[in-house]
Scaffold this motif. Structure first.
Motif, short mmCIF file in Angstrom:
data_model
loop_
_atom_site.label_atom_id
_atom_site.label_comp_id
_atom_site.label_asym_id
_atom_site.label_seq_id
_atom_site.Cartn_x
_atom_site.Cartn_y
_atom_site.Cartn_z
N ALA A 433 0.84 -1.20 0.00
CA ALA A 433 0.00 0.00 0.00
C ALA A 433 0.87 1.24 0.00
O ALA A 433 1.88 1.33 0.73
CB ALA A 433 -0.92 0.00 1.21
N ILE A 434 0.50 2.23 -0.82
CA ILE A 434 1.24 3.49 -0.89
C ILE A 434 1.07 4.24 0.43
O ILE A 434 -0.03 4.38 0.96
CB ILE A 434 0.73 4.34 -2.07
CG1 ILE A 434 1.08 3.64 -3.39
CG2 ILE A 434 1.31 5.74 -2.04
CD1 ILE A 434 0.51 4.32 -4.62
N SER A 435 2.18 4.74 0.95
CA SER A 435 2.15 5.41 2.25
C SER A 435 1.71 6.86 2.15
O SER A 435 0.93 7.34 2.97
CB SER A 435 3.55 5.33 2.90
OG SER A 435 3.94 4.00 3.10
N VAL A 436 2.24 7.59 1.17
CA VAL A 436 1.98 9.02 1.05
C VAL A 436 1.09 9.25 -0.16
O VAL A 436 1.48 8.92 -1.29
CB VAL A 436 3.28 9.83 0.91
CG1 VAL A 436 2.98 11.32 0.82
CG2 VAL A 436 4.21 9.54 2.09
N PRO A 437 -0.12 9.78 0.03
CA PRO A 437 -1.02 10.02 -1.10
C PRO A 437 -0.36 10.87 -2.18
O PRO A 437 0.39 11.80 -1.89
CB PRO A 437 -2.20 10.77 -0.46
CG PRO A 437 -2.16 10.39 0.99
CD PRO A 437 -0.71 10.21 1.31
N GLY A 438 -0.63 10.52 -3.42
CA GLY A 438 -0.08 11.28 -4.53
C GLY A 438 1.33 10.91 -4.91
O GLY A 438 1.93 11.56 -5.77
N VAL A 443 6.50 2.96 2.60
CA VAL A 443 7.43 3.05 3.74
C VAL A 443 7.29 1.79 4.59
O VAL A 443 6.18 1.42 4.98
CB VAL A 443 7.14 4.30 4.59
CG1 VAL A 443 8.07 4.35 5.80
CG2 VAL A 443 7.29 5.56 3.75
N LEU A 444 8.43 1.13 4.85
CA LEU A 444 8.45 -0.08 5.67
C LEU A 444 9.45 0.07 6.81
O LEU A 444 10.37 0.89 6.73
CB LEU A 444 8.80 -1.30 4.82
CG LEU A 444 7.89 -1.61 3.63
CD1 LEU A 444 8.44 -2.77 2.83
CD2 LEU A 444 6.46 -1.89 4.09
N ASN A 526 2.48 13.15 7.25
CA ASN A 526 2.04 12.70 5.92
C ASN A 526 1.97 11.17 5.81
O ASN A 526 2.00 10.63 4.71
CB ASN A 526 2.96 13.26 4.83
CG ASN A 526 4.37 12.69 4.91
OD1 ASN A 526 4.69 11.90 5.79
ND2 ASN A 526 5.22 13.11 3.98
N ASN A 527 1.93 10.47 6.96
CA ASN A 527 1.78 9.01 6.99
C ASN A 527 3.05 8.28 6.54
O ASN A 527 2.99 7.15 6.11
CB ASN A 527 0.60 8.55 6.12
CG ASN A 527 0.13 7.16 6.49
OD1 ASN A 527 -0.05 6.84 7.66
ND2 ASN A 527 -0.09 6.30 5.49
N SER A 528 4.19 8.93 6.72
CA SER A 528 5.44 8.27 6.35
C SER A 528 6.34 8.00 7.53
O SER A 528 7.47 7.54 7.36
CB SER A 528 6.21 9.12 5.32
OG SER A 528 6.63 10.35 5.90
N GLY A 529 5.85 8.30 8.76
CA GLY A 529 6.68 8.08 9.93
C GLY A 529 6.76 9.33 10.77
O GLY A 529 5.81 10.14 10.79
N PRO A 530 7.88 9.55 11.47
CA PRO A 530 8.00 10.73 12.35
C PRO A 530 7.71 12.02 11.60
O PRO A 530 8.12 12.21 10.45
CB PRO A 530 9.46 10.66 12.82
CG PRO A 530 9.81 9.22 12.72
CD PRO A 530 9.09 8.70 11.52
N ALA A 531 6.98 12.92 12.26
CA ALA A 531 6.58 14.17 11.60
C ALA A 531 7.78 15.04 11.27
O ALA A 531 7.74 15.81 10.31
CB ALA A 531 5.61 14.93 12.51
#
Length: 957
Positions: A433-438, A443-444, A526-531
């Protein structure tokens, strides 16, 4: 703070020039003589020296405020029955300024009550839809508050459909005055209010300065046991959940949930079995701290010219304790995503290598702090010029700025939690599943080890999560910053146009320019980990210019000198205003009103007007949704959908759904909800009329009565529709689209492009629901406002007072779009924004003699029905899907307050020392039960319980 100093950046040169002119003259004018010409603040009219015609003006003066025992003005206003916050808490917000609403006519984006300070607008603040917060005025500077409960756009322009609340500040004070209060409630830290006000008058001029500080302490949930979310003992519902610490565990393929790793048996996944809450960590009402400063100076420069300058600064900070966040995710025992801390429940005998965990982080990290605040500032320059003996010119130039923000500390980052649970950024554990929209970014965080995994199976005391992971979990960002500004210039020419037999025809002609700005800055992960390494930042800028022209005439048709029977005086008032907005067009609003004085002490009055509310900048200015609720996310909806409106629903695979079905329930379908603004939004339009009388007979000194029957229609109120509205309203059906074969990326992009994504999309999106904020809401409200007061004065026993003030709704209907109108009188919860309770009143009984006074009050709200989605008793619906019955009955509520005042003569003071003791909710009554997580209706009640306030006011010289 640095940006606050830019308040005069836009269009403030006139104010600066006025200040430069005024300040030197103040010192020179102390020996001047002659009459002073001032701009007089009269609510509801542009005419000098004329009270508003045909109006029911409710005035809350200094003595009225003192009798309530409230130093905070908006707390006193919570005792005005005509306002929708009657009896509610007015502190501890998380981003929204104080938002009063007359006659419960709309709320949020559709609020139709205009708030003014000294007859003009001020800086609007908040982080959703912005409003003027009158609490920026120091408490010692408030002279009175006037509530005009009628349409007033013919005078003031936008926002005045339901009416106007005008906070009028004091112009003069000679001496130095101190005020102090301390407030105490059970289970709550003391609150404090302190204020200093000083001033001086001289021939031709005056100056007043005021400053105040207030701290209203938090009310923890645990201090009010009846707010515990399991409301079953009170006849309600269990609002607890399955997000616990340690986590609850649901092994793959199982319907049972185990309440922790030590559980020997599972429970069914039903609301009745849910055991978890962070209630004991969190606030019911947050803490609020304010600092306010105001300075006013007025100077007669010549016999015909008087100028004035007002400056205000207000600072607000709120802190509300909230949960640290919850997580629901799939975790693995084996394979590439295995979590090293994985533990099977003691009572589980199956072989599944996966679990669904539901976890609350509050025990591990402690409560989060939800902060909100604002810094507001404005300056206004006024000039009153006597052109001739009968003509005057009043000029106003004002500018202001507000910086508001909301953010949190201690809330966990959801994507970091998922990465530490199953090695992916999504709860389902998909490694593709794509982590960041667009983007194409996946991200794993694999393999999971004791150093990078999250332990949700053990309590905080023995939790094995590493410090590095804990730090990353709190690496979160959720900041919303609003910067709003306004610049206003207004000129009004007043005078006698010509003489009629009954007196002069007075006229006011004026023009106004208003410019407003709103800048929003949003930061979120953005749903990729630490802000700190992956955040989404959005910036929006809005601007609006309004040019207005208005005219008002007062025409006396009958005077006492004409000696006409049963018509001592008859006046007619005519008003008209034109507004041109550069972003949505023009509006024209007339008003006609009359006063008929039958005899001394008896007046009949009436009026008719049209009014409007301009669409919010955040809704009209950006279709992608700059306001706080905008975005899109995965949803399911337990809603019956009419097959006649959506015949394609029979192709969605819903069991039992055929072409012969009347409705099909879509609870089994996966969809997305897209919330956004609408660039086609137009003005929200209102019209209203009222008839009433005032009775103050000479034969009964001290008696006064006011009764007004009013009717207001509000069409096109801006709101976001719920899916129940959409499926049952033909004009809104287009907002819901079904996809039997799942929506394609192109179809998703058609509605969601540019709108922030809040959750992972379903694997198969079967429908898209657009919550399009636009002109959907229509209201028709009628009722009676009344006030009957009597004061009996005696020579040797003091003065006795008795009275009652109230509002009785006789009609409250609403419709959505082109849908059928339906009755919501005596209900709350149907629209989720404002109550429509039929009966509110405040009775008073008082006595005073010499230095001592005592007052007893009762605040009463009638019974009504809970029409929210939480109602235990099912809500019945008509053929259009609108509610027409059912719902839980909420009992009537009577809360008693008392205030005792004593004026103590102290030789060193210029005036007696004023001491006061007030008790709100004398009997510490619990609010009537309303089935919700907190157990009461926050629109109509508050959790403060008995509140005792001690106050002192002293004037040194």
């Amino acid at each position: 703070m640095n940006n606050i100093l830019k308040t005069l950046k836009y269009g403030c040169s006139v104010v600066a020039l006025g200040a430069a002119t005024l300040m030197p003259m103040a010192a020179m004018a102390q020996d001047d003589s002659g009459s002073e010409l001032e701009e007089v603040v009269v609510t509801g009219t542009s005419l000098r020296g004329v009270a508003p015609v045909g109006s029911n003006l409710i005035s809350v003066g200094t003595e009225d405020l003192k009798a309530t025992g409230s130093a905070i003005v908006t707390q006193a206003l919570a005792t005005v029955p005509a306002l929708s916050n009657f009896g509610a808490a007015v502190q501890g917000g998380t981003g929204a300024h104080y938002q009063p609403s007359i006659h419960s006519l709309g709320a949020s984006a559709s609020n139709s009550t205009l708030v003014l300070i000294d007859g003009h607008r001020g800086p609007t603040g908040g982080t959703n839809h912005t409003f003027l917060d009158p609490n920026i005025i120091p408490v010692g500077m408030v002279e009175r508050v006037e509530v005009l409960a009628e349409g007033a756009s013919a005078t003031y322009g936008s926002d005045a459909v339901a009416g106007v609340i005008n906070f009028i500040t004091r112009k003069r004070l000679d001496g130095l005055q101190f005020q102090g209060q301390t407030m105490v409630s059970e289970g709550q830290a003391p609150g404090y209010v302190g204020a200093v006000t000083m001033g001086r008058t001289w021939d031709g001029g005056s100056a007043v300065f005021g400053a105040s500080y207030s701290l209203q302490s938090r009310v923890k949930n645990s201090a009010r046991d009846w707010t515990y979310p399991d409301q079953r003992e009170r006849g309600g519902t269990n609002f607890l959940n399955f997000s616990c610490s340690p986590a609850t565990l649901q092994p793959g393929g199982q319907n049972l949930i185990f309440l922790g790793a030590a559980a020997t048996q599972g429970v069914a996944n039903t609301a009745a079995n849910a055991p978890c809450t962070n209630w004991n960590y969190t606030d019911r009402v947050g803490e609020e701290e304010r600092h306010n400063v105001m300075a006013k100076i007025s100077q007669e420069l010549t016999e015909n010219l008087t100028v004035g300058l007002d400056m205000v600064y207000g600072r607000r900070r709120n802190d509300t304790l909230a949960g640290a966040g919850t997580v629901q995710a799939t975790v693995f025992r084996t394979g590439p995503q295995a979590n090293p801390f994985f533990t099977s429940p003691a009572g589980y005998t199956g072989t599944s290598n996966t679990q669904t965990i539901r976890w609350d982080a509050t025990e591990l990290f402690g409560p989060a702090h939800n902060y909100s605040g604002s810094d507001s500032m404005y300056a206004s320059f006024t000039a009153a010029y006597r052109v001739t003996d009968n003509w005057n010119l009043d000029f106003l130039a004002a500018a202001g700025r507000d910086e508001s923000d909301t953010y949190s500390e201690g809330t966990i980052n959801g994507s970091v939690a998922n990465l530490a649970l199953n090695g992916t950024t999504n709860g389902g554990g998909s490694m593709t599943a794509i982590s960041v929209p667009g983007t194409n970014l996946v991200v794993l965080n694999l393999p999971l080890t004791a150093d990078n995994a999250l332990d949700v199976w053990n309590p905080a005391a023995t939790n094995r999560t590493s410090q590095a992971v804990r730090d990353r979990l709190l690496d979160n960002a959720g900041v919303l910053e609003n910067t709003s500004g306004f610049q206003q210039v207004r000129g009004i020419l007043n005078g006698d146009l010509f003489q009629m037999p009954a007196g002069p025809v007075k006229i006011a002609v004026g023009g106004e320019m208003l410019r407003t700005q709103l800048d929003q800055f949003v930061t979120r992960p953005n749903n990729s980990g630490p802000a700190s390494s992956g955040s989404q930042q959005l910036k929006f800028e809005f601007d609006r210019k309004v040019y207005s022209a208005f005219v008002e005439a007062n025409v006396p048709l009958v005077s006492p000198e004409m000696e006409i029977p049963w018509m001592q005086r008859f006046d007619v008032n005519l008003s008209y205003r034109y507004d041109h907005y550069d972003d949505f067009g023009e509006t024209r609003n007339p008003r006609v009103a009359f006063n008929w004085d039958v005899m001394d002490g008896l007046r009949f009055r009436g009026n008719y007007s049209t009014s409007f509310v301009a669409p919010p900048l955040t809704v009209l200015g950006d279709e992608f949704g700059a306001f706080g609720t905008a975005g899109w996310n995965a949803v399911t909806n337990n809603v019956p959908v009419p097959v006649s409106a959506y015949p394609i629903i029979t192709q969605m695979g819903i069991p039992g759904c055929t072409t012969a079905s009347v409705t099909c329930n879509i609870s089994s379908l996966q969809g997305i909800q897209v919330t956004s603004g609408d660039t086609e939004t137009g003005a929200q339009e209102g019209k209203g009329w009222s008839l009433g009388f005032d009775y103050n007979p000479d034969y009964l000194p001290g008696f006064r009565a006011q009764v007004t029957y009013w009717s207001t229609t509000f069409e096109g109120g801006v709101t976001g529709p719920n899916i129940q509205n959409v499926v049952n309203t033909a004009s809104a059906n287009f907002l819901l689209t079904f996809y039997p074969n799942c929506a394609t990326p192109a179809q998703l992009d058609q509605f969601a492009r540019g709108i922030p994504q809040r959750t992972t999309a379903p694997a198969c999106t079967q429908y898209i629901f657009r919550s399009l904020n636009s002109n959907w809401l229509n209201l028709h409200v009628e009722g009676i406002d009344y006030s009957v007061q009597y004061t009996h004065r005696t020579d040797d026993m003091g003065d006795f007072r008795v009275g009652v003030t109230g509002t009785q709704f006789t009609k409250y209907t609403q419709s959505f779009g082109s849908g059928a109108e339906y009755d919501i009188l005596d209900t709350t919860g149907n629209n989720g924004q404002f109550p429509s309770v039929g009966t509110t009143l405040r009775g008073n009984l008082g006595w005073s003699m010499g230095a001592l006074s005592a007052d007893l009050f009762v605040n009463y709200t009638g019974d009504y029905r809970n029409w929210s989605g939480n109602s235990v008793t099912p809500i019945t619906r008509d053929a259009n899907g609108n509610p027409n019955g059912g719902g839980d009955k909420v009992k009537a509520n009577a809360i008693f307050d008392a205030n005792i005042g004593y004026d103590l003569a102290v030789p060193m003071l210029a005036e007696p020392l004023e001491l006061s003791l007030s008790v709100r909710n004398i009997f510490d009554d619990v609010p009537p039960f309303y089935n919700s997580a907190q157990g009461y209706d926050s629109f109509m009640a508050n959790p403060f319980g008995r509140r005792v306030t001690l106050g002192v006011t002293m004037k040194l010289f």
